[in-house]
Design an enzyme around this catalytic site. Sequence first.
Site, short mmCIF file in Angstrom:
data_model
loop_
_atom_site.label_atom_id
_atom_site.label_comp_id
_atom_site.label_asym_id
_atom_site.label_seq_id
_atom_site.Cartn_x
_atom_site.Cartn_y
_atom_site.Cartn_z
N GLU A 259 -2.98 12.72 19.92
CA GLU A 259 -1.59 13.02 19.56
C GLU A 259 -1.55 13.96 18.37
OE1 GLU A 259 0.63 9.35 19.20
OE2 GLU A 259 0.17 8.79 21.26
N HIS A 278 5.78 9.83 21.26
CA HIS A 278 5.48 8.51 20.66
C HIS A 278 6.68 7.97 19.87
CE1 HIS A 278 1.94 5.84 19.13
NE2 HIS A 278 3.05 5.14 19.30
#
Length: 302
Positions: A259, A278
């Site tokens: 990420e 997220h």
Amino acid sequence: MNVLICDGLDKEAIEQLQAAGHAVTVHRGIPKETLMELMPTCEAVVVRSATKITKDVIERGARLKLIVRAGVGIDNVDAATAEARGIAVRNTPAATSISVAEHTMALMLALARHVTRANASVKSGEWNRKAFEGTELYGKTLGVMGLGRIGAEVSKRARAFHMNVVAFDHIINMEVVNALDIEALELDALLQRSDYVTLHLPLVPETRHLINRERLALMKRGAYLINTARGELIDEAAVAEAVRSGQLAGAAVDVYCGEPPAQDHPLVGLPQVITVPHLGGSTGEGQRRAGLEVARIICEFR
Ligand code: 3PG
């Protein structure tokens, strides 16, 4: 204590820590070099999912006593190294369950009604009602993988939508299953039966790539997959392939193996896949609960 807050924390929680006499340093988005520089004087460190508390970071923490994860998943903390050095690792397991459950419902509804694609279509000047005819959740089967706090909250909400809910967990609590009016199934049976599959398991060696090519092939053709847990639970390339072949009608992912995901990430470019950054635990209410819990943990730590 000298408290280092790495990924941000609720304002009131920071004020409570300061009022209790702790020396708080907030360093949102802290680079690794800065983290390594600050570790020797730090007694407690607070992180969300972005900052990785790896072995080398912990070994720099000569005065470190406590690592607090403001959130649920502690896969970004090397808990074994911490434990071996007598450093406590704590998290806030219940603070964001409702936020993640609501986010999961939002993604499931968005998949069923093509919300993101229809939105982009109108904004690009189109008016195409036929292309975006959806399906109801009513009467469909939701497979919940992981019946912990979040899985249970998702099940409750899905039952309110009159979905049939089947659940899998490595250790399943039948009292919870009965109270939620759902059914417990083995993993393969769950995959064969579900119109939607949602993941709510922690990332541990046994759950890595739990959704792989073979398991995707077991799913109903045209089913949907939702991942708000951890990117590594799915083989992202295999999921992309399943979407391209029509084995999956679509997917919604909130979490990624790395990420942020690269622009050429196999799932990001697919129109049938909803990709969000997220956001499961990212609500004002969830972050406030998590922050106040972190403050309590630090203030009560002996
Ligand atoms: C968690 O494990 O609590 C969620 O994945 C949220 O992570 P975050 O605190 O980085 O938003």
